[in-house]
Design a protein around this motif. Structure first.
Motif, mmCIF file in Angstrom:
data_model
loop_
_atom_site.group_PDB
_atom_site.id
_atom_site.type_symbol
_atom_site.label_atom_id
_atom_site.label_comp_id
_atom_site.label_asym_id
_atom_site.label_seq_id
_atom_site.Cartn_x
_atom_site.Cartn_y
_atom_site.Cartn_z
ATOM 1 N N LEU A 25 33.910 53.182 73.160
ATOM 2 C CA LEU A 25 33.081 54.269 72.657
ATOM 3 C C LEU A 25 33.156 55.481 73.564
ATOM 4 C CD1 LEU A 25 29.971 52.164 71.689
ATOM 5 C CD2 LEU A 25 31.547 53.231 70.107
ATOM 6 N N ASP A 26 33.384 56.608 72.946
ATOM 7 C CA ASP A 26 33.346 57.872 73.676
ATOM 8 C C ASP A 26 32.118 58.613 73.211
ATOM 9 O OD1 ASP A 26 35.794 57.529 74.984
ATOM 10 O OD2 ASP A 26 36.837 58.088 73.148
ATOM 11 N N LYS A 27 31.311 59.038 74.149
ATOM 12 C CA LYS A 27 30.133 59.807 73.784
ATOM 13 C C LYS A 27 30.575 61.214 73.406
ATOM 14 C CE LYS A 27 25.500 60.694 75.441
ATOM 15 N NZ LYS A 27 24.596 60.592 76.580
ATOM 16 N N GLU B 69 33.046 45.695 74.054
ATOM 17 C CA GLU B 69 33.217 46.332 75.363
ATOM 18 C C GLU B 69 32.751 45.403 76.479
ATOM 19 O OE1 GLU B 69 30.973 49.994 74.994
ATOM 20 O OE2 GLU B 69 32.822 51.166 74.865
ATOM 21 N N SER C 190 25.810 60.832 69.887
ATOM 22 C CA SER C 190 26.841 60.371 68.973
ATOM 23 C C SER C 190 27.951 59.686 69.750
ATOM 24 C CB SER C 190 27.434 61.550 68.216
ATOM 25 O OG SER C 190 26.399 62.328 67.706
ATOM 26 N N TYR C 191 28.472 58.676 69.151
ATOM 27 C CA TYR C 191 29.583 57.985 69.772
ATOM 28 C C TYR C 191 30.744 57.943 68.807
ATOM 29 C CZ TYR C 191 26.501 56.423 73.429
ATOM 30 O OH TYR C 191 25.639 56.390 74.479
ATOM 31 N N GLU C 192 31.894 57.925 69.384
ATOM 32 C CA GLU C 192 33.094 57.884 68.592
ATOM 33 C C GLU C 192 33.882 56.674 69.072
ATOM 34 O OE1 GLU C 192 35.467 61.790 67.357
ATOM 35 O OE2 GLU C 192 35.909 61.039 69.345
ATOM 36 N N ILE D 298 28.723 50.732 66.275
ATOM 37 C CA ILE D 298 28.403 50.866 67.691
ATOM 38 C C ILE D 298 27.964 49.542 68.295
ATOM 39 C CG2 ILE D 298 26.739 51.926 69.311
ATOM 40 C CD1 ILE D 298 27.045 54.498 67.701
ATOM 41 N N SER E 271 37.142 54.900 69.902
ATOM 42 C CA SER E 271 38.456 55.448 70.226
ATOM 43 C C SER E 271 39.485 55.031 69.181
ATOM 44 C CB SER E 271 38.903 55.010 71.616
ATOM 45 O OG SER E 271 39.276 53.650 71.579
ATOM 46 N N GLN F 194 36.633 49.962 77.296
ATOM 47 C CA GLN F 194 35.829 51.058 76.777
ATOM 48 C C GLN F 194 36.332 51.449 75.402
ATOM 49 O OE1 GLN F 194 35.703 54.871 78.792
ATOM 50 N NE2 GLN F 194 34.280 55.514 77.198
ATOM 51 N N ARG G 94 29.958 47.778 71.243
ATOM 52 C CA ARG G 94 29.303 47.504 72.530
ATOM 53 C C ARG G 94 29.526 46.055 72.953
ATOM 54 N NH1 ARG G 94 28.657 51.677 74.727
ATOM 55 N NH2 ARG G 94 27.032 53.214 74.351
#
Ligand SMILES: [Zn+2]
Length: 152
Positions: free
Chosen positions: A122-124, A114, A59-61, A107, A63, A120, A111
């Motif tokens: 996305l936080d995993k 990014e 899962s990614y969040e 996502i 920020s 950055q 990406r």
């Protein structure tokens, strides 16, 4: 032949019905509880499908400050919103909405942003470790307590 669900005698051919991953032979009434299988009964040895495991994707969040991050990185590069849009093959309106915080990038879009901006977004989200929670759940420990303990 009796229905495996209600136990009533099945007149004629029982229906093979897939319920919760296993195939059962049922009467017509009970067949509606699952998905009727097309194969005629007993012609093939019922092949139990392997219990389906849902492949857990990481899962990614995105920020919280994504819009500011994007805007600042873009301005640092001296790009207009149109420039950025072109680089990631999106419409400028998408960039407008993302930068104004009206649209949270998915996502795929995150990406691309990014990569284009070297930022950055996305936080995993790591899977929780239940063992740890269980061992520290003593004497009415609340989630807040755990979070506090972990911080130290
Ligand atoms: Zn039945």
């Amino acid at each position: 032949m009796r229905c495996e669900i209600c136990g009533k005698k099945v007149i004629g051919r029982p229906l093979r019905v897939k319920i919760d991953g296993s195939v059962m032979q049922t009467c017509k009434d009970c067949s509606k509880f699952g998905k009727v299988q097309k194969e005629p009964p007993r012609s093939v040895r019922p092949r139990m499908p392997p219990r389906s495991f849902r492949v857990r994707e990481p899962s990614y969040e995105v920020s919280e400050e994504f819009n500011t991050t994007i805007r600042m990185a873009r301005e640092k590069k001296g790009w207009s919103r149109e420039d950025l849009a072109k680089k990631i093959y999106e419409k400028a309106s998408v960039i407008n909405r993302v930068e104004s915080g009206k649209m949270i990038p998915d996502i795929k879009l995150a990406r691309k942003l990014e990569n284009a901006l070297n930022i950055q977004l996305l936080d995993k989200i790591e899977d929780e470790q239940p063992e740890e929670n269980i061992s520290s759940r003593k004497g009415g420990t609340t989630i807040g307590d755990i979070a506090h303990i972990k911080r130290n």
